[in-house]
Write a protein that holds these residues in place. Structure first.
Motif, PDB file in Angstrom:
ATOM      1  N   ASP A  91      36.442  31.506  45.232  1.00 53.12           N
ATOM      2  CA  ASP A  91      37.840  31.308  44.822  1.00 53.12           C
ATOM      3  C   ASP A  91      38.159  32.199  43.625  1.00 53.12           C
ATOM      4  O   ASP A  91      39.212  32.850  43.561  1.00 53.12           O
ATOM      5  CB  ASP A  91      38.092  29.839  44.457  1.00 53.12           C
ATOM      6  N   HIS A  92      37.236  32.201  42.677  1.00 50.24           N
ATOM      7  CA  HIS A  92      37.407  33.040  41.487  1.00 50.24           C
ATOM      8  C   HIS A  92      37.350  34.519  41.868  1.00 50.24           C
ATOM      9  O   HIS A  92      38.144  35.336  41.378  1.00 50.24           O
ATOM     10  CB  HIS A  92      36.315  32.704  40.466  1.00 50.24           C
ATOM     11  N   PHE A  93      36.437  34.874  42.765  1.00 51.77           N
ATOM     12  CA  PHE A  93      36.282  36.268  43.201  1.00 51.77           C
ATOM     13  C   PHE A  93      37.555  36.782  43.865  1.00 51.77           C
ATOM     14  O   PHE A  93      38.043  37.876  43.548  1.00 51.77           O
ATOM     15  CB  PHE A  93      35.101  36.371  44.169  1.00 51.77           C
ATOM     16  N   PHE A  94      38.112  36.002  44.797  1.00 58.67           N
ATOM     17  CA  PHE A  94      39.311  36.448  45.514  1.00 58.67           C
ATOM     18  C   PHE A  94      40.486  36.631  44.564  1.00 58.67           C
ATOM     19  O   PHE A  94      41.253  37.596  44.695  1.00 58.67           O
ATOM     20  CB  PHE A  94      39.669  35.462  46.623  1.00 58.67           C
ATOM     21  N   ALA A  95      40.651  35.720  43.618  1.00 57.66           N
ATOM     22  CA  ALA A  95      41.746  35.846  42.647  1.00 57.66           C
ATOM     23  C   ALA A  95      41.586  37.126  41.827  1.00 57.66           C
ATOM     24  O   ALA A  95      42.557  37.853  41.583  1.00 57.66           O
ATOM     25  CB  ALA A  95      41.780  34.619  41.734  1.00 57.66           C
ATOM     26  N   ARG A  96      40.365  37.408  41.392  1.00 54.25           N
ATOM     27  CA  ARG A  96      40.105  38.608  40.605  1.00 54.25           C
ATOM     28  C   ARG A  96      40.339  39.881  41.441  1.00 54.25           C
ATOM     29  O   ARG A  96      40.961  40.842  40.980  1.00 54.25           O
ATOM     30  CB  ARG A  96      38.665  38.601  40.106  1.00 54.25           C
ATOM     31  N   MET A  97      39.853  39.887  42.676  1.00 51.20           N
ATOM     32  CA  MET A  97      39.973  41.079  43.511  1.00 51.20           C
ATOM     33  C   MET A  97      41.407  41.340  43.954  1.00 51.20           C
ATOM     34  O   MET A  97      41.827  42.504  44.080  1.00 51.20           O
ATOM     35  CB  MET A  97      39.056  40.960  44.732  1.00 51.20           C
ATOM     36  N   ASP A  98      42.179  40.285  44.197  1.00 52.80           N
ATOM     37  CA  ASP A  98      43.582  40.480  44.562  1.00 52.80           C
ATOM     38  C   ASP A  98      44.305  41.273  43.478  1.00 52.80           C
ATOM     39  O   ASP A  98      45.143  42.133  43.773  1.00 52.80           O
ATOM     40  CB  ASP A  98      44.275  39.126  44.766  1.00 52.80           C
ATOM     41  N   ASP A  99      43.978  40.976  42.233  1.00 54.47           N
ATOM     42  CA  ASP A  99      44.601  41.689  41.125  1.00 54.47           C
ATOM     43  C   ASP A  99      43.968  43.074  40.944  1.00 54.47           C
ATOM     44  O   ASP A  99      44.663  44.075  40.757  1.00 54.47           O
ATOM     45  CB  ASP A  99      44.459  40.876  39.836  1.00 54.47           C
ATOM     46  N   ALA A 100      42.643  43.142  41.035  1.00 52.84           N
ATOM     47  CA  ALA A 100      41.935  44.400  40.759  1.00 52.84           C
ATOM     48  C   ALA A 100      42.299  45.495  41.749  1.00 52.84           C
ATOM     49  O   ALA A 100      42.447  46.666  41.365  1.00 52.84           O
ATOM     50  CB  ALA A 100      40.430  44.159  40.773  1.00 52.84           C
ATOM     51  N   THR A 112      44.948  46.273  43.062  1.00 57.43           N
ATOM     52  CA  THR A 112      46.235  46.915  42.773  1.00 57.43           C
ATOM     53  C   THR A 112      46.108  47.945  41.660  1.00 57.43           C
ATOM     54  O   THR A 112      47.068  48.663  41.366  1.00 57.43           O
ATOM     55  CB  THR A 112      47.296  45.870  42.369  1.00 57.43           C
ATOM     56  N   LYS A 113      44.908  48.045  41.054  1.00 57.31           N
ATOM     57  CA  LYS A 113      44.720  48.917  39.892  1.00 57.31           C
ATOM     58  C   LYS A 113      43.632  49.960  40.113  1.00 57.31           C
ATOM     59  O   LYS A 113      43.094  50.520  39.169  1.00 57.31           O
ATOM     60  CB  LYS A 113      44.354  48.072  38.660  1.00 57.31           C
ATOM     61  N   VAL A 114      43.288  50.193  41.370  1.00 56.07           N
ATOM     62  CA  VAL A 114      42.224  51.151  41.675  1.00 56.07           C
ATOM     63  C   VAL A 114      42.667  52.055  42.812  1.00 56.07           C
ATOM     64  O   VAL A 114      43.567  51.722  43.589  1.00 56.07           O
ATOM     65  CB  VAL A 114      40.908  50.432  42.078  1.00 56.07           C
ATOM     66  N   ASP A 115      42.022  53.217  42.907  1.00 60.23           N
ATOM     67  CA  ASP A 115      42.244  54.123  44.042  1.00 60.23           C
ATOM     68  C   ASP A 115      41.157  53.851  45.078  1.00 60.23           C
ATOM     69  O   ASP A 115      40.051  54.372  44.996  1.00 60.23           O
ATOM     70  CB  ASP A 115      42.175  55.573  43.558  1.00 60.23           C
ATOM     71  N   ASP A 116      41.496  53.004  46.043  1.00 64.01           N
ATOM     72  CA  ASP A 116      40.507  52.605  47.045  1.00 64.01           C
ATOM     73  C   ASP A 116      40.668  53.407  48.332  1.00 64.01           C
ATOM     74  O   ASP A 116      40.616  52.861  49.435  1.00 64.01           O
ATOM     75  CB  ASP A 116      40.637  51.099  47.327  1.00 64.01           C
TER      76      ASP A 116
END
Length: 578
Positions: free
Chosen positions: A216-225, A227-231
């Protein structure tokens, strides 16, 4: 004569482990040459070598671990550098393989026994000394320290301590300071993968409930992260997908409350900006069971009731949330084989001709041909000023089955006049009842195409098939090659189409073919590059078969004189008979 690296190695007298030609082809000429330079510069340290693989440390911009597997013409491997992640090969692989090739027997023996010597040395140290050595290394390496700390908590910590420790590890791994550029993404995702490795270990250790809380914590962090990276290469997305797979396994092992799970999954599917949980009701169907699926459907139905119906051209663009909800309800309707429910759901959004086509296709798949035709004709009427080609062709098929051939002709001609294509021309020809009508179709189509070609302006490389190209293709289909060349002279055409027309013209219009080939050769040589030179050379060989020997020799001499500065091209011409 300059000796190539491959020849130098083969003449050195060393035992050749890897076939140099295969290696060069696998990594590419540029990477091979740079890898050879690395090898000669002593940047390769072979850590281990056996019959299966060669492992080395290669010093470049950073220190990379490189592994090359196989021997002879069998070659594969991996490397920790960015180039390997992008292309699946790199100069470090070339450097490692070349270093292995150059090893003398004594050096190879030393390298093959190196790990065994270290292993025996560590065993002789004893447990206490090894513990101290590892702790000293951990004090200097924060990632190792963190990994050992989490491992220790697994043995001794309670659930609360483990949760806090792992949450911190997730937070640290997914942290984005400012923006992560493409070139830095691999290091970022590698750190996240390391955390996921340890979370997966928790699952194997029987702590499935803890894993769910951590994810749960991982998904919340990754949803935000994200949006801030060139994937661009999808590495961050791959980490997310892996976490989703762990989540499914954790749910299977822990058996969470199906109602709560349905609510959690529904929220993730409709509220997330990404689509990693798209189709969750299907993925988790066995875990949700009847109760969870019923709750999922209820939530989707309630959300759908708040979506406003949209019809016609002025409707707003559908949002991702609404699409997700609609798709959920359609999946439930498909599970019940309720076609009327699917039609009702799709009828809520009729803002494009494609929406009408979707409903018509559903009807046709269910054997409701007349209902499908009704939806198709309604879509054509609603969007008569901007018809959809797919809907037009779909409607024509159904109208033809119902004997409404005049309506078919009307629709096809209207579409052809707006957006001509070879496919539409062939459809028009296929509806003609006899040769006379086929001639009328051909003449009418050529009139439309000539008019459009005259108005379309000069040919550009950015336009794939303009009217002039379609005109040439239709004339080729009809066997009117002389007319096709006249159209090329008047309107131009793409170079690939010109070459195709030239090939078709070789038997009956060789002069036209020769003129076109000469033009294309000139274009390719002027653009330069080995690929263009190769294409030009192939065309010259075709010209030789059409031209007289003396005339072809004169042409070649003139061509070589004008392009004598193009050394690679001249070399290609003189290396083989042309």
């Amino acid at each position: 004569m300059v000796q190539t690296p491959g020849r130098a190695l083969l003449k050195s007298g060393a035992v050749t482990r890897f076939d140099v030609a295969v290696l060069r082809d696998a990594v590419g000429e540029k990477a091979f040459e740079r890898g050879h330079a690395y090898h000669l510069d002593g940047r390769v340290e072979i850590i281990a070598i056996d019959e299966a693989r060669v492992v080395a440390r290669v010093v470049g911009t950073d220190v990379y671990r490189c592994e090359v597997k196989g021997q002879g013409r069998t070659l594969s491997g991996n490397c920790t550098c960015r180039a390997y992640g992008d292309w699946g090969s790199c100069k470090h692989m070339a450097a490692t393989a070349l270093a292995a090739n150059s090893l003398e027997p004594a050096a190879a023996e030393h390298a093959s026994s190196r790990l065994d010597k270290i292993r025996n040395h560590l065993r002789a140290k004893g447990v206490e000394n090894l513990v101290e050595m590892i702790l000293q290394l951990a004090e200097k390496d924060t990632k190792l320290f963190e990994q050992l700390g989490l491992s220790a908590e697994l043995d001794t910590g309670d659930e609360t301590t483990l949760l806090a420790g792992f949450k911190k590890a997730i937070t640290d791994a997914t942290r984005v300071r400012g923006y992560i550029e493409y070139r830095d993404m691999r290091d970022w995702t590698r750190s996240i993968d390391g955390v996921l490795d340890r979370i997966s270990g928790l699952l194997e250790g029987g702590r499935a409930s803890l894993v769910l809380e951590l994810l749960d914590h991982f998904f919340a962090r990754m949803d935000d992260a994200l949006t801030k990276v060139d994937d661009s290469d999808g590495g961050g997305g791959a980490c997310y997908v892996r976490a989703c797979e762990i989540h499914v396994s954790a749910c299977e092992k822990s058996g969470p409350d199906p109602i709560e799970l349905a609510r959690t999954l529904f929220a993730r599917e409709v509220d997330s900006d990404s689509d990693f949980f798209f189709g969750a009701s299907e993925t988790y169907a066995d875990i949700l069971g009847e109760a969870g699926l019923a709750e999922y459907r209820k939530l989707a139905t309630m959300a759908w009731q708040k979506v406003k119906s949209r019809r016609g051209r002025g409707a707003e663009t559908r949002r991702a949330r609404e699409y997700a909800i609609r798709t959920m309800l359609e999946r439930f309707a498909e599970r019940d084989n309720d076609i009327d429910a699917i039609i009702a759901i799709r009828s809520n959004d009729l803002s494009s001709a494609g929406d009408y086509l979707g409903i018509a296709q559903v009807c046709l798949d269910d054997g409701r041909e007349q209902e499908a035709l009704k939806w198709a004709e309604e879509g054509l009427w609603k969007f008569e000023d901007d018809p959809d080609r797919r809907l037009v062709l779909f409607a024509c098929d159904l109208l033809g089955r119902n004997g409404r051939n005049e309506d078919v002709d009307r629709l096809l001609w209207r579409m052809f006049s707006r957006e001509p294509s070879v496919e539409l021309y062939q459809r028009l020809k296929s509806t003609a009842r006899d040769r006379k009508q086929q001639s009328l179709v051909r003449d009418g189509a050529l009139t439309v195409l000539n008019d459009r070609a005259a108005k379309s302006g000069p040919q550009t490389e950015w336009v794939w098939l303009r009217a002039a190209d379609i005109l040439v293709r239709v004339l080729m289909l009809e066997g009117l090659l002389a007319d096709a060349w006249a159209a090329v002279g008047k309107h131009g055409c793409r170079e690939d189409l010109m070459e195709e027309l030239a090939r078709a013209s070789e038997p009956d219009l060789p002069a036209e073919a020769l003129k076109a080939y000469a033009y294309l050769v000139e274009r390719k040589v002027r653009m330069g590059g080995q690929a263009n030179y190769g294409s030009a050379h192939a065309l010259i060989k075709r010209m030789r078969r059409l031209d007289g020997a003396a005339q072809h020799s004169t042409y070649l001499a003139d061509l070589m004189m004008r392009h004598k500065a193009k050394r690679n091209f001249i070399k290609l011409l003189t290396s083989k008979p042309s």
